[in-house]
Design an enzyme around this catalytic site. Sequence first.
Site, PDB file in Angstrom:
ATOM      1  CE1 TYR A 302      -4.135  -1.942   1.062  1.00 14.38           C
ATOM      2  CE2 TYR A 302      -2.428  -3.352   1.966  1.00 14.38           C
ATOM      3  CZ  TYR A 302      -3.730  -3.157   1.565  1.00 14.38           C
ATOM      4  OH  TYR A 302      -4.637  -4.167   1.683  1.00 14.38           O
ATOM      5  CG  HIS A 310      -8.795  -0.886  -2.888  1.00 17.10           C
ATOM      6  ND1 HIS A 310      -9.357  -1.758  -1.987  1.00 17.10           N
ATOM      7  CD2 HIS A 310      -9.818  -0.104  -3.333  1.00 17.10           C
ATOM      8  CE1 HIS A 310     -10.658  -1.529  -1.890  1.00 17.10           C
ATOM      9  NE2 HIS A 310     -10.963  -0.527  -2.695  1.00 17.10           N
ATOM     10  CE  LYS A 357      -5.653  -6.053  -4.418  1.00 13.83           C
ATOM     11  NZ  LYS A 357      -5.975  -4.638  -4.298  1.00 13.83           N
TER      12      LYS A 357
END
EC number: 4.6.1.16
Length: 403
Positions: A302, A310, A357
């Site tokens: 993060y 997120h 991601k």
Amino acid sequence: MSLISRPPGSGRKKPFSNKPGGRRNDNNRIYNCPLPIVFWYPPPTRVRSLLGLLGLTLTKVETLQCHGVFDEATRSVWVSSKTDSTILWRRGFFGKGDLSRSEPSWLARQINSRRSGGNRLTAEEMTAKRRAERKQFKIDRAKAIAAVAAEAEAVFESEGRVVVPALSGPSIPSAATWKPAPAPEPPETPVTPQEEEVPQEDEEPPEDLEHLQLTLPEAFFLLWNFDCLTVTDPHTDELMTIQQIWIAFQTAQLTPPLPTSPKPPLQFDNPFLINYIVYHHYRSLGWVVRGGIKFCVDYMLYKRGPVFNHAEFSVVVCPVYEDPADQELSVVDIHNSAAFPWSWLSTINRVNTQVFKTLILAYVTIPARSRVSLEVLNSPACLQYYSIREVTVRRFIPARMRD
């Protein structure tokens, strides 16, 4: 990374966030310190300016002290003090509550459940509420589509016309137009005069049964780099030295073949060493590192913390032996040390791509026993013999990457 608070006038642009303004401001105020150390800057004076010209400063560094107990069974460090748990979570997002998903909020959830009409929900309660609303939206949408299909069937049976059921329109709820139905109000019960005269006693607050659990890499990072954590031996109730903690954390990862058998000697491929090297690497670069078991990876990265945005990157730790012969003689069963199949990589990459991601493979090179003696494992100085290589893996999606 070590700069916690800035002097007046050294503002910084606020990062973009999709959170409401009031909640975002509260998070910026509560989580303004990324580490459990604080830099105190004196007000601007002439003396400060003269010292600045000489390369000196009046800035003071305050290190907050927390205490934990080492638990070998769970391979973690337990922090029972509420104050220490709050410090470690709000100043760097270290650890997790043993009765919570991440933030130790069990006591707040219990208090909110006793209150009627509590407006401020914890992070877990908000997540549960969003999931319940999302589930109800899918149910309502499925019912609306089924009703349209039934109407088309009725038209075909009565008039013989073929009507294609519409999947969108005013009668089909969408994510933008659907709203949860208001909760029904409980029926009012008449109150007798005797009940009105009896004063209501305040309920005692529930006892906080939750503690903060620090993983072994998190605990050693705090006590070795910032000296803000002390660890107690649960058997002797005495404070452990850094060397004792270093040996104990490695020994906890070595499981003997039988409970009565002595534990094997320290190894270069100890899971604690491998994971701590990756954890220390990204923490030293300013990332907030959290566990990633939810997305089939080892760590999540993060920028500021889970309450702000997120995670952008997911990390899979891949140990690599400098000498392949050491892997055959190893007594440690460390995951991802063998060559993994392409189906495994494709599955993990697909899971992380769907949640936006980027997957990173962190290859940790384990030094060869023929080059380095096992005696160096008695101190953290052995970390200089390890190295990290990073490989970014991205999944090609033609529909998204066409432009």
